[in-house]
Design an enzyme around this catalytic site. Sequence first.
Site, short mmCIF file in Angstrom:
data_model
loop_
_atom_site.label_atom_id
_atom_site.label_comp_id
_atom_site.label_asym_id
_atom_site.label_seq_id
_atom_site.Cartn_x
_atom_site.Cartn_y
_atom_site.Cartn_z
N ASP A 1 -8.21 -5.19 -0.30
CA ASP A 1 -8.32 -6.05 -1.41
C ASP A 1 -8.18 -7.32 -1.17
OD1 ASP A 1 -7.62 -3.08 -3.23
OD2 ASP A 1 -9.66 -3.81 -3.10
N HIS B 1 0.88 -1.16 0.08
CA HIS B 1 -0.03 -0.04 -0.02
C HIS B 1 0.89 1.34 0.03
CE1 HIS B 1 -3.13 2.81 1.26
NE2 HIS B 1 -4.06 1.93 0.64
C1 SDX Z 1 -6.02 0.17 -2.94
O1 SDX Z 1 -4.19 4.66 -2.09
C2 SDX Z 1 -5.19 4.17 -1.51
O2 SDX Z 1 -5.59 4.49 -0.49
C3 SDX Z 1 -5.86 2.72 -2.24
C4 SDX Z 1 -6.88 2.03 -1.55
C5 SDX Z 1 -8.00 2.90 -1.11
O3 SDX Z 1 -8.71 2.57 -0.35
O4 SDX Z 1 -8.47 3.85 -2.22
O5 SDX Z 1 -6.37 1.64 0.07
C6 SDX Z 1 -7.24 0.76 -2.24
O6 SDX Z 1 -5.75 0.64 -3.94
C7 SDX Z 1 -5.23 -0.74 -2.47
C8 SDX Z 1 -4.28 -1.28 -3.25
C9 SDX Z 1 -4.56 -2.32 -4.08
N1 SDX Z 1 -3.23 -2.76 -4.94
C10 SDX Z 1 -3.07 -4.04 -4.84
O7 SDX Z 1 -3.03 -4.80 -4.05
C11 SDX Z 1 -1.90 -4.29 -5.90
C12 SDX Z 1 -0.52 -4.88 -5.55
N2 SDX Z 1 0.09 -3.82 -4.89
C13 SDX Z 1 1.24 -3.09 -5.47
O8 SDX Z 1 0.98 -2.78 -6.99
C14 SDX Z 1 1.69 -1.78 -4.96
O9 SDX Z 1 1.69 -2.26 -3.50
C15 SDX Z 1 0.70 -0.52 -4.54
C16 SDX Z 1 0.43 -0.05 -6.08
C17 SDX Z 1 -0.50 -0.89 -3.95
C18 SDX Z 1 1.73 0.63 -4.04
O10 SDX Z 1 2.74 0.70 -4.78
P1 SDX Z 1 3.89 2.02 -4.43
O11 SDX Z 1 3.48 2.61 -3.36
O12 SDX Z 1 4.16 2.76 -5.68
O13 SDX Z 1 5.02 1.05 -4.14
P2 SDX Z 1 6.08 0.47 -5.23
O14 SDX Z 1 5.40 -0.07 -6.41
O15 SDX Z 1 7.16 1.56 -5.41
O16 SDX Z 1 6.70 -0.94 -4.14
C19 SDX Z 1 7.88 -0.63 -3.38
C20 SDX Z 1 8.54 -1.95 -3.42
C21 SDX Z 1 9.04 -2.15 -4.84
O17 SDX Z 1 10.09 -3.06 -4.85
P3 SDX Z 1 11.63 -2.36 -4.95
O18 SDX Z 1 11.59 -1.69 -6.12
O19 SDX Z 1 11.85 -1.45 -3.71
O20 SDX Z 1 12.60 -3.66 -4.83
O21 SDX Z 1 7.64 -2.94 -2.92
C22 SDX Z 1 7.41 -3.87 -4.03
C23 SDX Z 1 7.85 -3.09 -5.36
O22 SDX Z 1 8.23 -3.93 -6.35
N3 SDX Z 1 5.97 -4.34 -3.95
C24 SDX Z 1 5.62 -5.50 -4.32
C25 SDX Z 1 4.29 -5.32 -4.15
N4 SDX Z 1 3.91 -4.21 -3.82
C26 SDX Z 1 5.03 -3.49 -3.92
N5 SDX Z 1 6.26 -6.61 -4.54
C27 SDX Z 1 5.34 -7.83 -4.77
N6 SDX Z 1 4.06 -7.71 -4.26
C28 SDX Z 1 3.57 -6.58 -4.57
N7 SDX Z 1 2.10 -6.56 -4.23
#
Ligand code: SDX
Length: 428
Positions: A364, A307
């Site tokens: 989710d 998140h």
């Molecule tokens: C919602 O913003 C809100 O409030 C949203 C929400 C709401 O109520 O409106 O809460 C609802 O959208 C919840 C999120 C639902 N999405 C998912 O579950 C999709 C999977 N999650 C990821 O795509 C990610 O965690 C995000 C999009 C939710 C957040 O992404 P960020 O903040 O841009 O973080 P990032 O992509 O920069 O990740 C940081 C690190 C990275 O690794 P490094 O480059 O540091 O090595 O964490 C890793 C990412 O690769 N990472 C994951 C991961 N999420 C982040 N690795 C594997 N699986 C994951 N799910």
Amino acid sequence: MSNTAILEINGEKHEFPLIVGTENEIGIDIKTLRGVTGGVTTIDPGYKNTGSCESAITFLNGEEGVLRYRGYAIEDLAEKADFLEVAYLLIFGNLPTQEQLDKFHADIKKESVVDDDIKKILDAFPKTAHPMGVLASLTSALTAFNPSSVNVDSEDDMYNAIVKILGKFPVLVAWTMRKKQGLPLNYGSEDLGYVENILKMMFEKPNKPYEQNDILINALDKLLILHADHEQNCSTSTVRIVGSSHAGLFASLSAGISALWGPLHGGANQAVLEMLEGIKEDGGDTKKYMAKAKDKEDPFRLMGFGHRVYKNFDPRAKIIKKAADEVLGDLGVEDPVLDIAKGLAEEALSDGYFVKRKLYPNVDFYSGIIYRAMGIPVEMFTVMFALGRLPGWIAQWREMRLRKEPIGRPRQIYIGENHREFKSINER
Ligand code: SDX
């Protein structure tokens, strides 16, 4: 503590005031930045460090896993309030008295019918259309049937628009599902509650009266409360920026629905169930999928995990996980993907990759398991998220307009070609 921040650029110091919120969050007010520095701007892809507004609606503390709507803890609201009370709280700022709530509900019921010509638009969609695309279109179409623009400075105008969309949106949601299932489109009933009408419109069969089920009513009411607002997330920021051009409320909401659809945002609840189903089909090998999630060469992500704000357990996920056990137990449903979900969560919560990046289950991760147990098709999961988020979008849009926020128009740093002379085609 100093109440200013000092930025030194090319040897010149510039001072900017600090804004401190009621929960002691600190923001650097850079409204004058470009003016005092001769055009210097900031860059922050995804706005990870940038506040777009001051808001009094929802407070999150990502490190502690705190979520409050207008100061009330999400745990209390999920346990003690109902969805319409929470919608009133988010939009108008206080919990309603019984009289205010009764009037709010009565006014919404008066608006719980849509122009029959909407059915002609719905008919034009193929059954294969994704419900989120259909819902975004029908919501935008409401503008055509309700052309009068909202005068946000008129309390009556604003109130009428609010009860109108809260009345009509559940009809569009139910009809979107019925269309996909080839079932006749129906309406709620004057003598039923808000959530009971949603269930009736979604599930009533043409050949027998729908029997309400308290387990489903309570589960859906709780899920809608948990999704009702979440400060400046992607879809809410979309609703705000579209509304900042003074586009209408329905048009702004339609844009928010499209933003929510994405699998990184609200679309994740559908992606989680598809991921869990895939793991189940693949023999339930969660370790294989954990490895894929950590492999930078593999585009696979553990959907429902991570998140932008929560670097601790999403408090909504905790509540939904408990509700999933209760609802499946009460309904007598055995769903193997719930066990796979729990297995994945346990593994991830003790895995260095996830622990280091503070990746926890989010809202989710478990919600789709309840929706499925309720008989809601997986492609409708994100539509249910939109149904819950509606009052939050309305509240945020109204706050933005009442505060007379300027039109949203971010800057950029240009990295393209410098000026070059035009060449005619035979010179190229
Ligand atoms: C919602 O913003 C809100 O409030 C949203 C929400 C709401 O109520 O409106 O809460 C609802 O959208 C919840 C999120 C639902 N999405 C998912 O579950 C999709 C999977 N999650 C990821 O795509 C990610 O965690 C995000 C999009 C939710 C957040 O992404 P960020 O903040 O841009 O973080 P990032 O992509 O920069 O990740 C940081 C690190 C990275 O690794 P490094 O480059 O540091 O090595 O964490 C890793 C990412 O690769 N990472 C994951 C991961 N999420 C982040 N690795 C594997 N699986 C994951 N799910």
